[in-house]
Scaffold this motif. Structure first.
Motif, short mmCIF file in Angstrom:
data_model
loop_
_atom_site.label_atom_id
_atom_site.label_comp_id
_atom_site.label_asym_id
_atom_site.label_seq_id
_atom_site.Cartn_x
_atom_site.Cartn_y
_atom_site.Cartn_z
N GLY A 123 0.80 -1.22 0.00
CA GLY A 123 0.00 0.00 0.00
C GLY A 123 0.83 1.27 0.00
O GLY A 123 0.44 2.28 -0.57
N TYR A 124 2.00 1.22 0.63
CA TYR A 124 2.89 2.38 0.66
C TYR A 124 3.75 2.46 -0.60
O TYR A 124 4.48 3.43 -0.78
N GLY A 125 3.69 1.44 -1.44
CA GLY A 125 4.48 1.44 -2.67
C GLY A 125 5.96 1.23 -2.45
O GLY A 125 6.79 1.72 -3.21
N VAL A 126 6.32 0.48 -1.41
CA VAL A 126 7.73 0.23 -1.12
C VAL A 126 8.26 -0.84 -2.08
O VAL A 126 7.71 -1.93 -2.15
N PRO A 127 9.30 -0.52 -2.84
CA PRO A 127 9.84 -1.53 -3.76
C PRO A 127 10.57 -2.63 -2.99
O PRO A 127 11.25 -2.38 -2.00
N SER A 128 10.41 -3.86 -3.46
CA SER A 128 10.99 -5.00 -2.75
C SER A 128 12.51 -5.01 -2.80
O SER A 128 13.15 -5.66 -1.98
N ASP A 129 13.10 -4.26 -3.72
CA ASP A 129 14.57 -4.27 -3.80
C ASP A 129 15.24 -3.44 -2.70
O ASP A 129 16.46 -3.42 -2.61
N LEU A 130 14.46 -2.83 -1.83
CA LEU A 130 15.04 -2.09 -0.70
C LEU A 130 15.27 -2.98 0.53
O LEU A 130 16.02 -2.61 1.43
#
Length: 197
Positions: A123-130
């Motif tokens: 929902g927050y749009g956090v990319p998984s590569d972080l």
């Protein structure tokens, strides 16, 4: 062997000896990895529970601060997703530390909670590569604070597991509708909803 026989029966035309060799290799490796871990979770649970015992508030404050400094240095894009006060960032690290202990003590509840947390990250749009750089930064900083190699390995193992769970949830939860919502575009949302089942 039952699964191997079932696959062989289900795919008689396409199943070959190469498939059989690959299947046996896969399960031999899984067996080897599991045997290497037998007994470690109990020892890791005790080691990680003691990892931050007796650490002063000042040292814990420095630990939290150094994680974000290193994380932002290695993954500058992370700053776009951590636009909170220092107090909030420290709260996040405290939650992460609690999760690294809880994953050993209450694995079922922890996985359930991580699923919900992962969907919030969607929902927050956090990319998984972080997640990878965050884990690397936390483990690198933990090297200074871990009382021994076992505690550090327990921390690394649990945090890596937590990250893998979150990455999977984020990847599976990032539907076309969620991506459209995160883009905040009415046109993309209409298009996504139109093609959704």
């Amino acid at each position: 062997t039952v699964m191997l026989a079932s696959l062989r029966a289900l795919l008689p035309k396409s199943w070959s000896s190469e498939h059989e060799v690959a299947w046996i290799w896969l399960w031999d490796n899984i067996e080897r990895l599991l045997k290497a871990q037998i007994g470690k979770p109990a020892a890791f649970s005790r080691a990680i529970a003691r990892m931050f015992e007796g650490v002063s508030d000042e040292a814990l404050h420095r630990f939290r601060h150094e994680i974000f400094l290193l994380f932002f240095a290695t993954a500058p894009a992370g700053q776009d997703h951590f636009k909170q006060s220092t107090t909030r960032l420290h709260f996040i690290i405290d939650k992460v530390l609690k999760m690294t202990v809880d994953i050993y003590k209450q694995p079922g509840d922890s996985v359930f909670m991580l699923g919900a947390l992962g969907l919030r990250h969607v929902g927050y749009g956090v990319p998984s590569d972080l997640f990878g750089p965050f884990v690397s930064a936390a483990v690198e900083v933990a090297k200074k604070f871990a009382p021994n190699a076992e505690a550090l390995e327990a921390f690394r193992w649990s945090l890596s597991l937590i990250a893998r769970i979150l990455v999977r949830v984020v990847s599976e939860g990032s539907t076309i509708v969620m991506r459209a919502i995160n883009a905040n575009s009415a046109k993309l949302i209409r298009k996504a909803v139109a093609c959704a089942p």
